[in-house]
Design an enzyme around this catalytic site. Structure first.
Site, PDB file in Angstrom:
ATOM      1  N   GLU A  49      -1.370  16.091   0.365  1.00 26.94           N
ATOM      2  CA  GLU A  49      -2.727  16.467   0.757  1.00 26.94           C
ATOM      3  C   GLU A  49      -3.041  15.856   2.116  1.00 26.94           C
ATOM      4  OE1 GLU A  49      -7.346  16.045  -0.798  1.00 26.94           O
ATOM      5  OE2 GLU A  49      -6.007  14.332  -0.780  1.00 26.94           O
TER       6      GLU A  49
ATOM      7  N   ASP B 159      -1.771  12.745  -3.366  1.00 26.87           N
ATOM      8  CA  ASP B 159      -3.152  12.639  -2.912  1.00 26.87           C
ATOM      9  C   ASP B 159      -3.220  11.910  -1.559  1.00 26.87           C
ATOM     10  OD1 ASP B 159      -6.011  12.899  -3.726  1.00 26.87           O
ATOM     11  OD2 ASP B 159      -5.974  10.718  -3.548  1.00 26.87           O
TER      12      ASP B 159
END
Ligand code: CA
Length: 622
Positions: A366, A337
């Site tokens: 990400e 993330d």
């Protein structure tokens, strides 16, 4: 075994006196945590650092007497409740439990059995996910409730409330495990499940990104063992597992927030300071120190403190945590993330360590940035001007996601509409490995694609064809195959609705043919056909790509290798278009016929191809 015994008042008095004088003699209950909870023999890196948390634990000396295990350093922090133990686990160390002995004034006050397990043979060689795969993204709270008994769990602050779009709905690991045959039937080959770690927050905790324990699956999703079983069950059916992890921040309810190991464990400010969320700052040559500080060190939310990965003890904690999960659960990949939000030297250390332990493993980061160059900066082997070397192998193609949305919503002009796909892919010179890029039309943070295109079913089919035939690793967000809708401006709950049929008593069960309406069945079968075609097609997985400037709103490209080629024709035009096939002769000249795999239709004359309004053809050339 419980024993009943009685103490005389005198003995009881003495006992209380003794305990208060030497609290850590109280025994194991006093040692609150040792993490990682266990480790393995036979790892590439022999160092292991244990976090030991217990009341005034640092007042003790520590001893370990076990062949092959050496206690090389005991690190104290300003908080007496923590010790960090540096161990060397040599090749000679045998599996089993060794005792960590805590002594005070040379007297043993506590002993803790730490387990070394045997590293699974072949765990180093795991394949990782790659462009032969198609990933299916699942939000576990919203997919299927396989075990209603864990919806509310003792000690967990938030209770189930399916009526609240931001509440917990009760979906869990069992619900995913129950549907492996559904994934298999659909034709996806890997699962990315949003974080399943404990998120013991008072509210809005279903999404999993406010982690309160990095070593524990949230009991409302199941246990660590349930997660491991899910991975095993998936592997038995040829489906890989990608674990969603978050190292940028934790939840404010994390156990260590009440008693931080060090003040700089997290970034702290005199008053609440939020990140500016602008991930392009990390590569911006003109970025101000003010903006950089906010971006990197600001909190993701009031409930999401920013972790300071420049703190070496924390960095080590996080690195070992991911290795622990890969080894424990047998993972095939990690999705990290908010990748650029973390310290980039730490990220490189983390990735290098994983690559050392698992050379073929894959990690996708990400990096939510709108330009290919901004994302490519983070991909392995890309040469950056600032000489930063990122060992991250895979990235998400956010620019292409934006382009897919525009391609099917804008009118076609020289620079609008379907040409956006052509232009976006034209930026691929930035990347080092175009096969190792995850391509998607939507995810758990964006508007659902079927809503973006205002439920235009022809656009949907065209976009799915593009997604599953262009380069990279396609990703499908759960429910896309049954045309689920959701608008970002109606809140995240709207784009993360429950999969129909995932709960006992649901009106329709879209996991079955009978529970889907006509259009949903058509969409399901369409996606399934493409997925299964792609599964057996090396050209679509790893072939080269050549594309032609869209004309009349029709985009034509080829995937090819030395032996085979597939021609993809995507028409955004409302009218029947006869293709000017002479343009494609550099590829077509090697072939004489083709078959449209979507309907089995043969094309005997490759010089004469027409495409119906707003439709696609996937032509296998012969
Ligand atoms: Ca449940």
């Amino acid at each position: 075994m419980k024993k009943k015994f009685f103490l005389s008042p005198r003995l009881l008095f003495l006992a209380i006196m003794f305990l208060s004088l030497n609290f850590s003699f109280a025994g194991k209950s006093d040692l609150i945590k040792v993490e990682p909870p266990f480790w393995w023999t036979g790892m590439e890196v022999q160092e292991l650092q244990l976090l030991v948390y217990g009341n005034n634990i640092s007042e003790n000396t520590v001893e370990i007497n076990y062949p092959g295990v050496k206690l090389s350093e005991v690190i104290k922090t300003e908080n007496p409740n923590y010790l960090f133990l540096n161990l060397m686990i040599s090749r000679e160390a045998k599996t089993g439990k060794f005792q960590i002995i805590f002594k005070k004034k040379n007297k043993k006050v506590l002993s803790y059995g730490y387990e070394l397990k045997e590293r699974k043979s072949g765990s180093k060689e795991r394949e990782g996910f790659n462009s032969s795969d198609v990933i299916y993204l699942i939000m576990p709270d919203r997919f299927s409730n396989g075990n209603p008994e864990n919806d509310n769990m003792p000690g967990m602050l938030e209770k189930v409330n399916r009526k609240d779009p931001n509440g917990r709905h009760g979906g869990d690991i069992k619900g995913i495990d129950n549907h492996i045959d559904y994934f298999k039937d659909l034709g996806v080959t890997a699962l990315w499940i949003n974080p399943v770690f404990e998120n013991n927050m008072p509210k809005y905790s279903y999404h999993g990104y406010s982690i309160t324990d990095f070593y524990k699956v949230d009991p409302r999703f199941g246990s660590n063992e349930d997660y491991k079983k899910l991975v095993d069950d998936c592997h038995k059916k040829g489906i890989k597992m990608i674990k969603d992890m978050v190292f940028n921040h934790c939840g404010s309810g994390h156990w260590w927030m009440k008693d931080l190991p060090q003040q700089d464990w997290i970034h702290q400010f005199p008053e609440f300071t939020r990140t500016n969320y602008n991930a392009a700052i990390a590569t911006d040559p003109y970025a101000s120190e003010y903006d950089k500080n906010k971006f990197l060190n600001g909190w993701f939310d009031v409930t999401m403190p920013d972790l300071n990965q420049k703190n070496k003890l924390l960095a080590n904690y996080l690195i070992q945590n991911s290795i622990w999960w890969i080894e424990y659960a047998g993972l095939d990949g990690i999705r990290m993330d908010t990748y650029p939000f973390s310290d980039k030297e730490f990220l490189a250390d983390w990735m290098n360590r994983i690559n050392k332990e698992y050379p073929n493993f894959n990690v996708v980061g990400e990096c939510w940035i709108s330009s290919a160059s901004g994302i490519a900066y983070w991909q392995k082997d890309v040469v950056n001007k600032d000489s930063y070397k990122s060992p991250l192998k895979s990235v998400f193609d956010f620019p292409l996601m934006f382009a897919i949305g525009q391609a099917f919503t804008e009118n076609n002009t020289w620079d609008k509409g379907i040409v956006k796909l052509y232009n976006a892919l034209g930026q691929d010179f930035n990347y080092e490995n175009t096969n190792n890029i995850v391509v998607f039309a939507d995810n758990h943070d964006t508007e659902r694609f079927f809503s973006t295109i205002d439920k235009d079913y022809n656009d949907f089919k065209n976009a799915m064809i593009f997604l599953l035939t262009t380069r990279g690793i396609p990703l499908i967000y759960y429910g896309t195959e049954i045309l689920m809708t959701g608008h970002k401006n109606f809140g995240d709950g709207d784009i993360r609705k429950d999969f129909p049929g995932g709960w006992i008593g649901d009106k329709n069960n879209a996991f079955t043919n009978a529970g889907r309406n006509l259009q949903q069945n058509d969409a399901f079968n369409f996606v399934k056909k493409l997925l299964n075609y792609r599964k057996n097609n090396k050209v679509l997985q790893t072939g080269k790509l050549v594309h032609f400037i869209p004309e009349n709103g029709v985009y034509v490209y080829f995937r090819y290798n030395d032996e085979n080629a597939v021609m993809v024709i995507i028409s955004n035009n409302d009218e029947l278009i006869k293709l000017n096939t002479g343009r494609y002769s550099e590829i077509l000249k090697k072939f004489s016929t083709g078959t449209n795999i979507l309907n089995g239709q043969k094309i005997d004359d490759l010089g004469n191809i027409s495409i119906s309004p707003k439709s696609s053809m996937v032509v296998e050339l012969r």
